[in-house]
Structure formats: structure tokens, C-alpha cells
Scaffold this motif. Structure first.
Motif, PDB file in Angstrom:
ATOM      1  N   UNK A  79       0.819  -1.218   0.000  1.00 12.22           N
ATOM      2  CA  UNK A  79       0.000   0.000   0.000  1.00 12.22           C
ATOM      3  C   UNK A  79       0.848   1.261   0.000  1.00 12.22           C
ATOM      4  N   UNK A  80       2.036   1.179   0.595  1.00 12.97           N
ATOM      5  CA  UNK A  80       2.907   2.362   0.699  1.00 12.97           C
ATOM      6  C   UNK A  80       3.948   2.428  -0.398  1.00 12.97           C
ATOM      7  N   UNK A  81       3.891   1.464  -1.340  1.00  9.25           N
ATOM      8  CA  UNK A  81       4.922   1.373  -2.378  1.00  9.25           C
ATOM      9  C   UNK A  81       6.318   1.279  -1.770  1.00  9.25           C
ATOM     10  N   UNK A  82       6.411   0.520  -0.692  1.00  5.86           N
ATOM     11  CA  UNK A  82       7.692   0.282  -0.052  1.00  5.86           C
ATOM     12  C   UNK A  82       8.187   1.397   0.841  1.00  5.86           C
ATOM     13  N   UNK A  83       7.348   2.394   1.093  1.00  5.75           N
ATOM     14  CA  UNK A  83       7.792   3.565   1.866  1.00  5.75           C
ATOM     15  C   UNK A  83       7.314   3.552   3.319  1.00  5.75           C
ATOM     16  N   UNK A  84       6.637   2.501   3.737  1.00  4.62           N
ATOM     17  CA  UNK A  84       6.137   2.434   5.098  1.00  4.62           C
ATOM     18  C   UNK A  84       7.302   2.533   6.090  1.00  4.62           C
ATOM     19  N   UNK A  85       7.085   3.194   7.199  1.00  7.47           N
ATOM     20  CA  UNK A  85       8.164   3.442   8.155  1.00  7.47           C
ATOM     21  C   UNK A  85       8.490   2.198   8.966  1.00  7.47           C
ATOM     22  N   UNK A  86       9.715   2.160   9.476  1.00  9.57           N
ATOM     23  CA  UNK A  86      10.117   1.075  10.365  1.00  9.57           C
ATOM     24  C   UNK A  86       9.260   1.048  11.628  1.00  9.57           C
ATOM     25  N   UNK A  87       8.800   2.218  12.027  1.00 10.16           N
ATOM     26  CA  UNK A  87       7.960   2.311  13.216  1.00 10.16           C
ATOM     27  C   UNK A  87       6.662   1.530  13.027  1.00 10.16           C
ATOM     28  N   UNK A  88       6.021   1.709  11.870  1.00 11.17           N
ATOM     29  CA  UNK A  88       4.773   0.996  11.588  1.00 11.17           C
ATOM     30  C   UNK A  88       5.022  -0.501  11.472  1.00 11.17           C
ATOM     31  N   UNK A  89       6.111  -0.889  10.811  1.00  7.60           N
ATOM     32  CA  UNK A  89       6.444  -2.318  10.724  1.00  7.60           C
ATOM     33  C   UNK A  89       6.614  -2.901  12.128  1.00  7.60           C
ATOM     34  N   UNK A  90       7.291  -2.147  12.978  1.00 12.16           N
ATOM     35  CA  UNK A  90       7.479  -2.593  14.358  1.00 12.16           C
ATOM     36  C   UNK A  90       6.160  -2.729  15.100  1.00 12.16           C
ATOM     37  N   UNK A  91       5.232  -1.804  14.846  1.00 10.06           N
ATOM     38  CA  UNK A  91       3.920  -1.874  15.493  1.00 10.06           C
ATOM     39  C   UNK A  91       3.136  -3.095  15.008  1.00 10.06           C
ATOM     40  N   UNK A  92       3.279  -3.433  13.729  1.00 11.22           N
ATOM     41  CA  UNK A  92       2.603  -4.619  13.199  1.00 11.22           C
ATOM     42  C   UNK A  92       3.161  -5.880  13.855  1.00 11.22           C
ATOM     43  N   UNK A  93       4.477  -5.939  14.006  1.00  5.21           N
ATOM     44  CA  UNK A  93       5.094  -7.078  14.699  1.00  5.21           C
ATOM     45  C   UNK A  93       4.565  -7.181  16.123  1.00  5.21           C
TER      46      UNK A  93
END
Length: 234
Positions: A79-93
Motif C-alpha cells: 500500500x505504501x509502495x515500499x515507503x512504510x516506516x520502520x515504526x509501523x512495521x514494528x507496530x505490526x510485529x
């Protein structure tokens, strides 16, 4: 009613949403990831895309929280075309870790039903999902001693059940399956000559839903709660 099950010697139980709450936590996680990614897409589109990715990934990851987390991360990247932040990835984890660490919430009457039936029948647990996660949930549930055998299946199709019954030397006509999913717990068993009782849960994953047409001609019973199956046994 009793006569319908007079040949039954072994009773199988599904685990998630039959013995304890599970799907509710996935719906809560979907809401959380929808909020995290809301500046990329609408909630409805996010739900649709997540489901598409989950189904696409099932042959690779199988069922369970870990595959679900990887699908949510893939969704965020797409959805972000690969630009999603590390913070959001961490929140998903962390959403996934929170799901894994949820306390086990047994559904009403589970202990009573297993205790009473285990005095006259062999009980087995037949569930699907991540092996480690399912073993952890069963241990935390306090129910493990009721079961003669525990099987975590990669899929719940006729071939899987046939293999399981053959391995345990159980004749289909002597086996009854109890579960919340018509697609996974009921229809495959009826197709191979076993009995089945459907105990609906208030939330069903889209992948597990079937139409009325799909159930036409199938002989199984539906009850409103797990304790009602005790009415079928002496």
C-alpha cells in the motif's frame, strides 16, 4: 437423538473458536492495522487487500498468527509502495506478539463437556494452525489431559481426516467431529462417512464461510452452544 450416536467411540474437537476464543483477536488486529495504514487507503480496501494477501500466502505460510503478521507487513509495503516506516512495521510485529500472548479464554461449558464425555469416549483434538502456537494455547488452556491424541493439521480436508483416522485406527462411522467451521470441521467429515456437530461461533473468517447451497444434502446437527451436545449422549 441418542440412537444417532450409538456407534460413536471417538469424538474429535476443533480448538480455535470451538474450545476457546480465537477469531475475535484476528478481527481486532485487522482494525489496528487498518488504523495504522489509514493514510494509504480506506478501511474497506485495506480489509480486502489483506484478505487477498492472506489467501495468496496460505500455501507458503499456512494458518496462524505468524503467517498473518507476515501478510500484514506485505500489505503495508504494497500500500505504501515500499515507503512504510520502520515504526509501523514494528507496530505490526507487536500486534502479532500481543495476539500470541493473549490469555486463553475458554468458551462456556468447555470443561464440563470434555470432563463428562471423556468418561465414556476417547477424545482427540484436531485443529489447524501453527504447531508451536497451538501447542502453547493447549498447554495454557488446562485441557490437555482430556485428550488421547492431539493433531495439528496443515489443512482440514477429506484426505487429511482420512489419513488421521487411518493412523489412529478409527472407523469413520465410529467417529464424531465437533467444531465451529462448516467448511473445515463438518462437511469433510460427513463426506467420509463420519458424524459431525456444528457449534457456530459469532465471528467467522471469510475463508471459512460456505453458502447454504454448499450444505444442501449434508446430514449434520447444529447446536447453539457446546453444552447442548451433551443432550445427544446418555
Amino acid at each position: 437423538m441418542v440412537r444417532d450416536y450409538e456407534n460413536i467411540k471417538v469424538i474429535g474437537f476443533d480448538a480455535d473458536d470451538t474450545l476457546w476464543v480465537n477469531e475475535t483477536y484476528f478481527r481486532e488486529a485487522e482494525e489496528k492495522v487498518g488504523h495504522l495504514l489509514s493514510h494509504y487507503e480506506t478501511p474497506n480496501k485495506i480489509d480486502q487487500e489483506l484478505f487477498r494477501i492472506e489467501i495468496q500466502n496460505l500455501p507458503t505460510y499456512g494458518y496462524g498468527v505468524k503467517g498473518f503478521v507476515l501478510s500484514m507487513i506485505e500489505l503495508a509495503l504494497d500500500l505504501s509502495n515500499g515507503k512504510v516506516s520502520n515504526t509501523i512495521i514494528g507496530e505490526i510485529v507487536n500486534i502479532g506478539k500481543d495476539m500470541i500472548n493473549k490469555p486463553i479464554e475458554l468458551l462456556e461449558g468447555v470443561d464440563e463437556v470434555l470432563r463428562k464425555l471423556s468418561t465414556n469416549y476417547r477424545l482427540i483434538l484436531a485443529t489447524k494452525g501453527d504447531l508451536l502456537d497451538q501447542e502453547r494455547k493447549l498447554e495454557k488452556s488446562g485441557l490437555i489431559d482430556y485428550f488421547h491424541h492431539i493433531e495439528v493439521l496443515s489443512e482440514k480436508q477429506e484426505s487429511n481426516y482420512k489419513k488421521l483416522l487411518k493412523h489412529l485406527d478409527i472407523k469413520p462411522q465410529e467417529f464424531l467431529m465437533v467444531g465451529n467451521s462448516l467448511k473445515s470441521d463438518i462437511l469433510p467429515l460427513v463426506n467420509i462417512g463420519a458424524k459431525a456437530i456444528h457449534v457456530p461461533f459469532h465471528t467467522t473468517w471469510q475463508h471459512e464461510k460456505v453458502s447454504e447451497e454448499d450444505t444442501n444434502g449434508f446430514n449434520y446437527k447444529t447446536v447453539g452452544s457446546l453444552t447442548q451436545i451433551l443432550n445427544f449422549f446418555p
